[in-house]
Write a protein that holds these residues in place. Structure first.
Motif, PDB file in Angstrom:
ATOM      1  N   SER A   1      41.341  43.222 -49.448  1.00  0.00           N
ATOM      2  CA  SER A   1      41.744  43.877 -48.199  1.00  0.00           C
ATOM      3  C   SER A   1      42.194  45.318 -48.450  1.00  0.00           C
ATOM      4  O   SER A   1      41.920  46.217 -47.651  1.00  0.00           O
ATOM      5  CB  SER A   1      42.851  43.083 -47.496  1.00  0.00           C
ATOM      6  N   LYS A   2      42.873  45.539 -49.558  1.00  0.00           N
ATOM      7  CA  LYS A   2      43.331  46.891 -49.888  1.00  0.00           C
ATOM      8  C   LYS A   2      42.168  47.792 -50.311  1.00  0.00           C
ATOM      9  O   LYS A   2      42.100  48.957 -49.911  1.00  0.00           O
ATOM     10  CB  LYS A   2      44.379  46.836 -51.001  1.00  0.00           C
ATOM     11  N   LYS A   3      41.261  47.241 -51.111  1.00  0.00           N
ATOM     12  CA  LYS A   3      40.119  48.020 -51.586  1.00  0.00           C
ATOM     13  C   LYS A   3      39.264  48.525 -50.430  1.00  0.00           C
ATOM     14  O   LYS A   3      38.835  49.690 -50.411  1.00  0.00           O
ATOM     15  CB  LYS A   3      39.261  47.172 -52.530  1.00  0.00           C
ATOM     16  N   TYR A   4      39.024  47.652 -49.444  1.00  0.00           N
ATOM     17  CA  TYR A   4      38.150  48.017 -48.331  1.00  0.00           C
ATOM     18  C   TYR A   4      38.929  48.471 -47.095  1.00  0.00           C
ATOM     19  O   TYR A   4      38.325  48.735 -46.049  1.00  0.00           O
ATOM     20  CB  TYR A   4      37.241  46.830 -47.979  1.00  0.00           C
ATOM     21  N   LYS A   5      40.257  48.542 -47.229  1.00  0.00           N
ATOM     22  CA  LYS A   5      41.130  48.988 -46.129  1.00  0.00           C
ATOM     23  C   LYS A   5      40.904  48.175 -44.860  1.00  0.00           C
ATOM     24  O   LYS A   5      40.661  48.715 -43.769  1.00  0.00           O
ATOM     25  CB  LYS A   5      40.922  50.480 -45.874  1.00  0.00           C
ATOM     26  N   ILE A   6      40.970  46.863 -45.039  1.00  0.00           N
ATOM     27  CA  ILE A   6      40.760  45.918 -43.946  1.00  0.00           C
ATOM     28  C   ILE A   6      42.081  45.197 -43.661  1.00  0.00           C
ATOM     29  O   ILE A   6      42.801  44.817 -44.586  1.00  0.00           O
ATOM     30  CB  ILE A   6      39.690  44.869 -44.336  1.00  0.00           C
ATOM     31  N   HIS A   7      42.395  44.992 -42.396  1.00  0.00           N
ATOM     32  CA  HIS A   7      43.608  44.263 -42.036  1.00  0.00           C
ATOM     33  C   HIS A   7      43.544  42.826 -42.581  1.00  0.00           C
ATOM     34  O   HIS A   7      42.508  42.155 -42.477  1.00  0.00           O
ATOM     35  CB  HIS A   7      43.769  44.180 -40.513  1.00  0.00           C
ATOM     36  N   LEU A   8      44.642  42.365 -43.133  1.00  0.00           N
ATOM     37  CA  LEU A   8      44.759  40.985 -43.598  1.00  0.00           C
ATOM     38  C   LEU A   8      45.710  40.239 -42.668  1.00  0.00           C
ATOM     39  O   LEU A   8      46.886  40.596 -42.539  1.00  0.00           O
ATOM     40  CB  LEU A   8      45.281  40.940 -45.036  1.00  0.00           C
ATOM     41  N   ILE A   9      45.192  39.220 -41.999  1.00  0.00           N
ATOM     42  CA  ILE A   9      45.963  38.398 -41.067  1.00  0.00           C
ATOM     43  C   ILE A   9      45.999  36.975 -41.606  1.00  0.00           C
ATOM     44  O   ILE A   9      44.977  36.447 -42.045  1.00  0.00           O
ATOM     45  CB  ILE A   9      45.322  38.399 -39.665  1.00  0.00           C
TER      46      ILE A   9
END
Length: 368
Positions: free
Chosen positions: A142-150
């Protein structure tokens, strides 16, 4: 009939609910709601906790408040209750399914990574049956691709990964207190987050879009919102359950240990045993039939029917939800195998060792 689920209700729950019914009105209309919010914030060490009418509503609020919409994609595991995917559809986004890990039955990081593209806005992990997902790998992704983690932590209050509570890894998490869960409020949910902006948006959406403009008055509505609030009476029941959380978790873990001892010599059954560094709350002790070792032709559904005739209630593992008519996927995921050969066993709080022994003995006799 030995039932699959069932809560533990004590004098404490009855005391709090009776008090809420008798005194929780007018100036005290939200006293248990406030206590519940504060208890969650303290336990999870987060800044905000928002009680909701359900976990489904909680997930909808999170996605909507993150401005996820049509044209966006959200990745979910293929084995979960449909609400995880439904909440994505509520905001108009596309649901993208990832396979599950055969050992944990939670979203597979490798499958997840393959599904990411420029349209991916969020990952929704599910801590299935109280077992944490592989959060170290998923957080990195999630951090690498800058995606929200829910986190859909519906059945996992108190579960930990690497000694860190689930629900505290992503931008927000949703929990469920539906009547079959570890802790119950009849129906209900909770959102936790430490994001100030997100908290503000969620609270407004959950209250029909009510604004904070004092000049306009208390009934001034700034946007279309929803009615996703929990009642004070539900909060009273939920608070009593939450104050007993460790006790409830330990009983679930004890129930699993009883099953484990009974199946320890079986090569036909695999239990949903926790995989380190995860600490499961074992909301539902579940089995997976190893078809290569079976002497008879049997799957989870057939076994369930036989057990019911012997006074044992069971529950099917969720099917591969991407194969539902709304999505019609033709995937070759392990989730299909789990849905066919998996089964939730009776795991209610009030079960006795003798009942677990009977259930396991009956299953072993059938399979042998």
């Amino acid at each position: 009939m030995i039932l699959t689920a069932g809560p533990s209700i004590t004098k404490l729950e009855k005391k709090y609910v009776a008090d809420a019914v008798s005194n929780g009105w007018n100036n005290n209309w939200n006293n248990y709601l406030v206590k519940l919010e504060n208890s969650f914030k303290k336990y999870f060490k987060v800044k905000y906790a928002i009680p909701t009418s359900s976990c489904t509503g909680a997930m909808h609020l999170i996605l909507k408040s993150l401005d996820i919409k049509k044209g966006d994609e959200v990745i979910v595991p293929d084995t979960t209750w449909v609400a995880t995917a439904s909440a994505v559809k509520y905001v108009g986004a596309k649901v993208v399914f990832a396979d599950i890990d055969p050992d944990t039955w939670t979203i597979c990081p490798k499958s997840l990574k393959k599904k990411i593209n420029k349209k991916t806005k969020a990952i929704m992990v599910v801590h299935l049956y109280g077992h944490p997902s592989k959060m170290d790998e998923i957080v990195k992704i999630s951090k690498k691709y800058k995606i929200h983690l829910i986190e859909d932590a519906a059945p996992a209050v108190g579960a930990k990964y690497n000694n860190k509570l689930v629900g505290t890894f992503g931008i927000a998490a949703a929990f469920s207190f539906q009547g079959a869960k570890l802790m119950v409020s009849g129906e209900g949910g909770m959102i936790i987050t430490s994001n100030k902006s997100l908290n503000k948006k969620i609270k407004q959406l959950a209250a029909h879009g009510r604004g904070n403009n004092k000049k306009k008055g208390t009934f001034w509505i700034e946007k279309i919102g929803y009615k996703y609030s929990m009642s004070n009476i539900q909060a009273a029941l939920c608070l009593a359950q939450f104050e007993r959380l460790e006790e409830l978790v330990e009983k679930k873990r004890k129930i699993f240990s009883w099953y484990e001892k009974n199946f320890i010599n079986s090569n036909k059954v695999k239990l949903n045993k926790e995989k380190k560094p995860a600490r499961s709350i074992y909301w539902m002790t579940s089995i997976f039939l190893i078809k290569e070792k079976l002497k008879i032709k049997i799957d989870g559904s057939t076994l369930s029917k036989i057990l019911r005739k012997k006074g044992i209630d069971t529950r099917p593992i969720f099917p591969s939800i991407s194969t539902y008519p709304m999505w019609k996927s033709k995937n070759k995921f392990f989730s299909k195998e789990l849905g066919k050969y998996g089964l939730n066993l009776p795991s209610g709080h009030n079960l006795k060792k003798s009942q677990i022994d009977y259930i396991a003995k009956t299953i072993n006799n059938i399979l042998n």
